[in-house]
Design a protein around this motif. Structure first.
Motif, PDB file in Angstrom:
ATOM      1  N   TYR A 236      21.457  54.311  33.999  1.00  0.00           N
ATOM      2  CA  TYR A 236      22.807  55.026  33.900  1.00  0.00           C
ATOM      3  C   TYR A 236      23.066  55.862  35.168  1.00  0.00           C
ATOM      4  O   TYR A 236      22.253  56.438  35.506  1.00  0.00           O
ATOM      5  CB  TYR A 236      23.220  55.821  32.757  1.00  0.00           C
ATOM      6  CG  TYR A 236      24.525  56.056  32.269  1.00  0.00           C
ATOM      7  CD1 TYR A 236      25.461  55.414  31.484  1.00  0.00           C
ATOM      8  CD2 TYR A 236      25.202  57.201  33.113  1.00  0.00           C
ATOM      9  CE1 TYR A 236      26.713  55.648  31.572  1.00  0.00           C
ATOM     10  CE2 TYR A 236      26.475  57.357  32.971  1.00  0.00           C
ATOM     11  CZ  TYR A 236      27.336  56.502  31.986  1.00  0.00           C
ATOM     12  OH  TYR A 236      28.799  56.805  32.095  1.00  0.00           O
ATOM     13  N   GLY A 237      24.369  55.468  35.630  1.00  0.00           N
ATOM     14  CA  GLY A 237      24.818  56.032  36.905  1.00  0.00           C
ATOM     15  C   GLY A 237      24.346  55.206  38.065  1.00  0.00           C
ATOM     16  O   GLY A 237      24.844  55.665  39.355  1.00  0.00           O
ATOM     17  N   HIS A 238      23.709  54.229  38.043  1.00  0.00           N
ATOM     18  CA  HIS A 238      23.496  53.123  38.934  1.00  0.00           C
ATOM     19  C   HIS A 238      24.268  51.595  38.277  1.00  0.00           C
ATOM     20  O   HIS A 238      25.194  51.564  38.657  1.00  0.00           O
ATOM     21  CB  HIS A 238      22.091  52.792  39.230  1.00  0.00           C
ATOM     22  CG  HIS A 238      21.686  54.127  39.689  1.00  0.00           C
ATOM     23  ND1 HIS A 238      21.200  53.898  41.271  1.00  0.00           N
ATOM     24  CD2 HIS A 238      21.156  55.250  39.518  1.00  0.00           C
ATOM     25  CE1 HIS A 238      20.665  55.403  41.498  1.00  0.00           C
ATOM     26  NE2 HIS A 238      20.663  55.824  40.446  1.00  0.00           N
ATOM     27  N   GLU A 239      23.340  51.126  37.449  1.00  0.00           N
ATOM     28  CA  GLU A 239      23.993  49.789  36.984  1.00  0.00           C
ATOM     29  C   GLU A 239      25.024  49.943  35.811  1.00  0.00           C
ATOM     30  O   GLU A 239      26.080  49.223  35.741  1.00  0.00           O
ATOM     31  CB  GLU A 239      22.878  48.825  36.301  1.00  0.00           C
ATOM     32  CG  GLU A 239      21.982  48.288  37.605  1.00  0.00           C
ATOM     33  CD  GLU A 239      21.034  49.319  38.079  1.00  0.00           C
ATOM     34  OE1 GLU A 239      21.097  49.166  39.497  1.00  0.00           O
ATOM     35  OE2 GLU A 239      20.568  50.288  37.439  1.00  0.00           O
ATOM     36  N   LEU A 240      24.858  51.188  35.293  1.00  0.00           N
ATOM     37  CA  LEU A 240      25.986  51.492  34.062  1.00  0.00           C
ATOM     38  C   LEU A 240      26.605  52.839  34.462  1.00  0.00           C
ATOM     39  O   LEU A 240      26.004  53.649  34.925  1.00  0.00           O
ATOM     40  CB  LEU A 240      24.970  51.517  32.911  1.00  0.00           C
ATOM     41  CG  LEU A 240      23.904  50.408  32.456  1.00  0.00           C
ATOM     42  CD1 LEU A 240      23.387  50.922  31.093  1.00  0.00           C
ATOM     43  CD2 LEU A 240      24.898  49.056  32.127  1.00  0.00           C
ATOM     44  N   THR A 241      27.700  52.481  34.185  1.00  0.00           N
ATOM     45  CA  THR A 241      28.494  53.759  34.860  1.00  0.00           C
ATOM     46  C   THR A 241      29.835  53.903  33.281  1.00  0.00           C
ATOM     47  O   THR A 241      30.038  52.982  32.498  1.00  0.00           O
ATOM     48  CB  THR A 241      29.366  53.889  35.951  1.00  0.00           C
ATOM     49  OG1 THR A 241      30.378  52.700  35.929  1.00  0.00           O
ATOM     50  CG2 THR A 241      28.407  53.606  36.940  1.00  0.00           C
ATOM     51  N   GLU A 242      30.885  54.713  33.486  1.00  0.00           N
ATOM     52  CA  GLU A 242      31.905  54.829  32.640  1.00  0.00           C
ATOM     53  C   GLU A 242      32.735  53.772  32.809  1.00  0.00           C
ATOM     54  O   GLU A 242      33.626  53.673  32.108  1.00  0.00           O
ATOM     55  CB  GLU A 242      32.394  56.163  32.887  1.00  0.00           C
ATOM     56  CG  GLU A 242      32.944  56.666  33.913  1.00  0.00           C
ATOM     57  CD  GLU A 242      33.498  57.820  34.112  1.00  0.00           C
ATOM     58  OE1 GLU A 242      34.321  58.155  35.515  1.00  0.00           O
ATOM     59  OE2 GLU A 242      33.486  58.626  33.281  1.00  0.00           O
ATOM     60  N   GLY A 243      32.681  53.178  34.017  1.00  0.00           N
ATOM     61  CA  GLY A 243      33.714  51.777  34.156  1.00  0.00           C
ATOM     62  C   GLY A 243      32.975  50.556  33.940  1.00  0.00           C
ATOM     63  O   GLY A 243      33.374  49.590  34.211  1.00  0.00           O
ATOM     64  N   THR A 244      31.720  50.535  33.689  1.00  0.00           N
ATOM     65  CA  THR A 244      30.891  49.531  33.390  1.00  0.00           C
ATOM     66  C   THR A 244      31.222  48.751  32.235  1.00  0.00           C
ATOM     67  O   THR A 244      31.174  49.285  31.156  1.00  0.00           O
ATOM     68  CB  THR A 244      29.529  49.520  33.546  1.00  0.00           C
ATOM     69  OG1 THR A 244      29.173  50.145  34.777  1.00  0.00           O
ATOM     70  CG2 THR A 244      28.601  48.350  33.283  1.00  0.00           C
ATOM     71  N   ASN A 245      31.575  47.375  32.090  1.00  0.00           N
ATOM     72  CA  ASN A 245      31.759  46.740  31.073  1.00  0.00           C
ATOM     73  C   ASN A 245      30.346  45.758  30.819  1.00  0.00           C
ATOM     74  O   ASN A 245      30.052  45.030  31.534  1.00  0.00           O
ATOM     75  CB  ASN A 245      32.928  45.669  31.004  1.00  0.00           C
ATOM     76  CG  ASN A 245      33.185  44.805  29.918  1.00  0.00           C
ATOM     77  OD1 ASN A 245      32.344  44.706  28.855  1.00  0.00           O
ATOM     78  ND2 ASN A 245      34.142  44.363  29.661  1.00  0.00           N
ATOM     79  N   PRO A 246      29.692  46.220  29.709  1.00  0.00           N
ATOM     80  CA  PRO A 246      28.614  45.765  29.612  1.00  0.00           C
ATOM     81  C   PRO A 246      28.384  44.102  29.321  1.00  0.00           C
ATOM     82  O   PRO A 246      27.701  43.370  29.515  1.00  0.00           O
ATOM     83  CB  PRO A 246      27.836  46.310  28.262  1.00  0.00           C
ATOM     84  CG  PRO A 246      29.218  46.929  27.433  1.00  0.00           C
ATOM     85  CD  PRO A 246      29.939  47.251  28.622  1.00  0.00           C
ATOM     86  N   LEU A 247      29.654  43.635  28.835  1.00  0.00           N
ATOM     87  CA  LEU A 247      29.868  42.196  28.691  1.00  0.00           C
ATOM     88  C   LEU A 247      29.781  41.489  29.936  1.00  0.00           C
ATOM     89  O   LEU A 247      29.662  40.100  30.047  1.00  0.00           O
ATOM     90  CB  LEU A 247      31.144  41.917  27.820  1.00  0.00           C
ATOM     91  CG  LEU A 247      31.486  42.426  26.651  1.00  0.00           C
ATOM     92  CD1 LEU A 247      32.894  42.204  26.136  1.00  0.00           C
ATOM     93  CD2 LEU A 247      30.249  41.555  25.620  1.00  0.00           C
TER      94      LEU A 247
END
Length: 353
Positions: A236-247
């Motif tokens: 989180y903070g790199h690949e995953l963020t508040e704007g990341t759609n995991p789909l």
């Protein structure tokens, strides 16, 4: 800065301390990141991850609440089992990625990233309003030591009564190490076998000492990052963020087909970019923020994490790229200090144990 219960131990062992998520944490010890990384891949390493957040969710509606508040399905968990999950926001992105342990029929422990402790706690409490469920922040009541590597189970098995070789992946078991009560969970974030040891803060030093004495190599944040990247795990903070759609990632398997907070926003967003693995063809290390280019030197993406693998000696990383460039085998270029360096899209993990 905040300090974990093992802070003094880190100083005694010559750790290089750095700030991370508001905590003063060991980046590496005297041997360095590569040595610690390889120790985990070949034997066993011990990490202080006491900065992680622990939130207890309890009440008659705990299961239905967490089913709504997280993307995976906690209803599938038997008591004593855990699952990787994510906490969605209402914009189709993420508040955090978490681990959810079922500790009773109406009780769960949610482990979140240290930097998101208060954000996750506040978010869950807001969603819990009006439900018969409580969300309690127990982060200060726990220390957490991750013992990881192919020898981790055998190392810990010598210290406890239960037969740890019989404990399944993602399962938990109560035990005692040197007379100290602990909760062992066969989980971790290195791509290797291992256990995470939940222990009370006042007992953390005793457990750390016996685990290290038994042969686990002390490891810092540096090796933790190279190990998770080599294993193809997001941060989180790199690949995953508040704007990341995991789909739009290979971790879409976490998103179960059920009602959850922000479902419409997540399912309604088109994947214009996808998260891919990249391996450098020419010598250079991709770093977060480096631009990804096509053959005509048009910008088609950005690196989210990268490193030189201590195990394979290959330069690897994650990048968000335009969906038309996301197919495995696609040739791309990463702009390193103004110079385009050849790379290829690959399918993580970068190392199979």
């Amino acid at each position: 800065m905040l300090r974990t219960p093992l802070y003094q131990k880190h100083l005694e062992m010559g750790a290089r301390m750095v700030e991370f998520a508001g905590y003063e944490m060991p980046l590496h010890y005297r041997g360095g990141i590569n040595e610690e990384h390889l120790a985990v891949r070949s034997g066993a390493g011990a990490f202080d991850v006491s900065h992680m957040a622990e939130l207890r969710v309890k009440g008659p509606e705990a299961t239905t609440f967490l089913s709504f508040a997280t993307l995976n399905d906690p209803a599938r968990l038997k008591v004593g089992r855990g699952q990787y999950s994510m906490v969605p926001n209402d914009q189709g992105g993420l508040v955090d990625d978490v681990y959810v342990y079922r500790e009773g029929e109406e009780e769960y422990l949610v482990v979140a990233n240290a930097a998101n402790r208060h954000a996750v706690a506040s978010h869950l409490r807001t969603l819990a309003a009006g439900r018969d469920v409580t969300v309690t922040d127990e982060s200060d009541e726990w220390a957490l030591i991750a013992v990881q590597g192919p020898s981790a189970a055998l190392l810990l098995d010598r210290l406890v009564e239960p037969d740890l070789t019989e404990v399944k992946r993602n399962a938990t078991v109560d035990a005692a190490i040197s007379g100290v009560p602990v909760r062992l969970s066969r989980t971790g974030y290195t791509g290797e076998d291992g256990f995470e040891v939940f222990v009370r803060p006042e007992d953390a030093e005793a457990v750390w000492d016996v685990v290290v004495k038994e042969g686990a190599t002390p490891c810092g944040l540096g090796a933790r990052d190279t190990l998770r990247l080599e294993a193809g795990f997001p941060l989180y903070g790199h690949e995953l963020t508040e704007g990341t759609n995991p789909l739009c990632t290979d971790f879409a398997w976490v998103v179960k087909d059920k009602p959850f907070y922000g479902r419409e926003a997540m399912w309604g967003r088109e994947c214009r970019r996808r998260l891919v693995g990249v391996r450098m063809v020419d010598r250079a290390i991709p770093r977060q923020g480096y631009r990804v280019l096509d053959r005509d030197r048009n910008v088609v993406g950005e690196v989210s994490s990268g490193t030189l693998s201590p195990l394979t000696r290959e330069s690897i990383g994650f990048a968000w790229v335009d969906v038309s460039y996301a197919e495995t085998g696609t040739r791309l270029w990463v702009e390193v200090r103004g110079r385009p360096v050849a790379a290829v899209v690959v399918n993580p993990p970068f190392h199979h144990r």
